[in-house]
Motif scaffolding. Structure first.
Motif, PDB file in Angstrom:
ATOM      1  N   GLN A  59      -5.278   8.658  -5.720  1.00  0.00           N
ATOM      2  CA  GLN A  59      -6.744   8.805  -4.856  1.00  0.00           C
ATOM      3  C   GLN A  59      -6.954   7.056  -4.632  1.00  0.00           C
ATOM      4  O   GLN A  59      -7.012   7.404  -3.015  1.00  0.00           O
ATOM      5  N   SER A  60      -6.893   6.868  -5.351  1.00  0.00           N
ATOM      6  CA  SER A  60      -7.457   4.674  -5.591  1.00  0.00           C
ATOM      7  C   SER A  60      -5.798   4.362  -4.475  1.00  0.00           C
ATOM      8  O   SER A  60      -6.854   3.275  -3.553  1.00  0.00           O
ATOM      9  N   ALA A  61      -5.137   4.507  -4.335  1.00  0.00           N
ATOM     10  CA  ALA A  61      -4.085   4.310  -2.984  1.00  0.00           C
ATOM     11  C   ALA A  61      -4.085   4.555  -2.244  1.00  0.00           C
ATOM     12  O   ALA A  61      -4.701   3.845  -0.811  1.00  0.00           O
ATOM     13  N   ILE A  62      -4.541   5.765  -1.558  1.00  0.00           N
ATOM     14  CA  ILE A  62      -5.025   6.355   0.297  1.00  0.00           C
ATOM     15  C   ILE A  62      -6.078   5.641   0.145  1.00  0.00           C
ATOM     16  O   ILE A  62      -6.366   5.182   1.309  1.00  0.00           O
ATOM     17  N   ALA A 104       2.386   7.119  -6.896  1.00  0.00           N
ATOM     18  CA  ALA A 104       0.937   7.558  -7.727  1.00  0.00           C
ATOM     19  C   ALA A 104       2.073   8.274  -7.499  1.00  0.00           C
ATOM     20  O   ALA A 104       1.102   9.812  -8.612  1.00  0.00           O
ATOM     21  N   ARG A 105       2.557   9.168  -6.343  1.00  0.00           N
ATOM     22  CA  ARG A 105       2.980  10.317  -6.263  1.00  0.00           C
ATOM     23  C   ARG A 105       3.873  10.971  -6.978  1.00  0.00           C
ATOM     24  O   ARG A 105       4.295  12.444  -7.588  1.00  0.00           O
ATOM     25  N   THR A 106       5.177   9.828  -7.358  1.00  0.00           N
ATOM     26  CA  THR A 106       5.780  10.314  -8.129  1.00  0.00           C
ATOM     27  C   THR A 106       5.684  10.238 -10.095  1.00  0.00           C
ATOM     28  O   THR A 106       5.947  10.757 -10.141  1.00  0.00           O
ATOM     29  N   VAL A 139       0.612  -0.940   0.327  1.00  0.00           N
ATOM     30  CA  VAL A 139       0.302   0.235   0.167  1.00  0.00           C
ATOM     31  C   VAL A 139       0.514   1.254   0.163  1.00  0.00           C
ATOM     32  O   VAL A 139       0.425   2.364  -1.158  1.00  0.00           O
ATOM     33  N   PHE A 140       1.857   1.567   1.319  1.00  0.00           N
ATOM     34  CA  PHE A 140       2.619   2.176   0.574  1.00  0.00           C
ATOM     35  C   PHE A 140       2.906   2.542  -0.091  1.00  0.00           C
ATOM     36  O   PHE A 140       4.210   3.739  -0.870  1.00  0.00           O
TER      37      PHE A 140
END
Lengths: 189, 276
Positions: A100-103, A78-80, A71-72
């Motif tokens: 957003q889906s990752a969060i 996704a941030r990159t 998850v992390f």
């Protein structure tokens, strides 16, 4: 002579109508496009706020969630991707949705660790995250409403004909990913 | 004869352009108008869970508070937000009612969905610094929720309002830039000028007008007695202009309800949601 005057009047009248239509169409397109861009910038401001918040949340829950490294990793990836995408492009929108889906996944997984919810820091971070999600969704709704007017105008007659010489481009809607809509639903019962 | 027919066609063409071009622009703006209730005052007990006595007291308190600080705090109770989320319902309500001053955006909307057991504090843009999401959440969770669980709804609302007032009283709201939707002067101005030009051109008193026959002139000079001319214009007025323009208009300013008028504050989704 009289006929000439009448014809002249009619021609002038038509000219006024045509010119004002063209000028009006152009100016309102420019106005609507600017408004859309401003509203897109508002979304990005809130997305940025989310990027500032999430690492703090991740930091404070990481210790308890050693089993959930994937998850992390998804959040970091996704941030990159988001940071690499050019502002205002469909890529940027897609990267934001991925994030957003990752969060969303993180929040779902967190449900399995009830102990986390009793920590004040975590709770406050969650509240802030919920607030940010809500602001993003409001900003997104407003953006979508504005570009709807803009896109509709662009496709209406006679603007669609006039646009052959201007080539204004339609703007893309910013849709929420389906998991994302469940993000702010975090209940501390 | 040919000339009059020609004139007639030109008039029709211009009218068609006028309505074809300008009316849709006005229509687009009114799409967002929906079925939300209008406000009755600072306290809007749509769910009927507050006694009249309590309602009056709270109304007075919020009115006085508005007079002293210009902050507009609005309390709303509804049975349910139907199939909408409470966040959606509350932002749409806030967008429509616009509590808070236009330059300060200092409005607060406190929404209680009684049957859903959900509540939300919606914070105006200018107050997001004073009443943060975390503070809103704490007011909901720590002050209101225990009282609501104990079925003390009035006390919960009252304490919640007090807590909100305390939070935003610390500083006056900072002015924020707010977008304003202006009345569409330009299309109407152009339309007006066109109508005047048309009248001028086809009236017999001007050198450009010429002498047409009476039936045609009757459209523009109703007192000549052309029945369908004046009547059809009247219908157009009733069906289009009257409902559309005020709707587009009012979106810029404040709307009225029960003697109280909100100032046009804007919201961007700040605040918090909770349940009980």
């Amino acid at each position: 002579m009289k006929i000439f005057a009448s014809v002249l009047a009619v021609v002038l009248l038509l000219l006024v109508v045509i010119v004002s239509t063209i000028v009006g169409a152009y100016n309102s397109l420019v106005g609507q496009r600017e408004q859309s861009r401003t509203e897109f910038a508002n979304i990005e401001t809130q997305l940025q706020r989310r990027f500032d918040l999430v690492p703090n949340l991740v930091e404070s829950v990481k210790g308890a969630m050693t089993q959930e490294q994937s998850v992390f990793k998804a959040i970091a990836d996704a941030r990159t991707k988001y940071a690499g995408a050019k502002s205002g492009t469909p890529d940027k929108l897609e990267a934001a949705s991925d994030y957003q889906s990752a969060i969303a996944r993180l929040l779902v997984v967190m449900e399995n660790y009830p102990i986390l919810k009793s920590i004040d820091t975590v709770q406050d971070l969650m509240t802030q995250l919920e607030g940010t999600e809500n602001r993003i969704s409001v900003a997104r709704q407003r953006y979508n409403e504005t570009i709807q007017v803009y896109n509709q105008h662009l496709q209406s007659f006679p603007t669609n004909i006039l646009n052959l010489m201007w080539s204004f481009e339609q703007m893309k809607r910013f849709e929420a990913v389906s998991e994302a809509q469940t993000v702010p639903k975090v209940n501390f019962k | 004869m040919l000339k009059t027919v020609l004139k007639f066609i030109v008039i029709l063409f211009l009218l068609a352009l006028l309505f074809g071009l300008f009316i849709p622009i006005l229509l687009i703006k009114t799409v967002s108008a929906n079925h939300l209730p209008s406000y009755e005052g600072y306290v809007n007990d749509f769910a009927n869970v507050l006694s009249d006595d309590f309602e009056n007291k709270l109304e007075n308190k919020l009115f006085k508070y508005d007079q002293e600080t210009t902050n507009q705090v609005v309390v709303v109770t509804v049975d349910s937000t139907q199939n909408d989320t409470i966040e959606n319902y509350s932002i749409h309500l806030a967008e429509q009612w616009k509590p808070g001053q236009k330059e300060k955006d200092n409005g607060i909307l406190m929404l209680f969905a009684m049957k859903d057991h959900k509540m939300r504090i919606e914070v105006g843009r200018g107050l997001e610094g004073e009443l943060t999401d975390i503070e809103s959440k704490h007011i909901l969770d720590d002050t209101i929720r225990p009282l609501f669980r104990a079925e003390k709804v009035e006390e919960g609302v009252d304490r919640g309002v007090d807590a909100v007032m305390v939070a935003i009283a610390t500083e006056s709201a900072t002015p924020t830039a707010s977008e304003n939707q202006d009345f569409p002067w330009i299309p109407i101005l152009i339309g007006g000028i066109l109508v005047i030009i048309v009248i001028a051109v086809f009236s017999k008193h001007t050198p450009l007008g010429g002498e047409g026959d009476n039936r045609i002139r009757g459209i523009w000079v109703p007192k000549n007695g052309s029945k369908w001319g004046s009547r059809s214009f009247g219908t157009i007025n009733k069906e289009f202009t009257v409902p559309i323009i005020p709707a587009a208009w009012s979106s810029g300013g404040s709307s009225w309800g029960g003697g109280v008028s909100f100032g046009g504050g804007s919201f961007s989704g700040g605040g918090a949601t909770s349940g009980w």
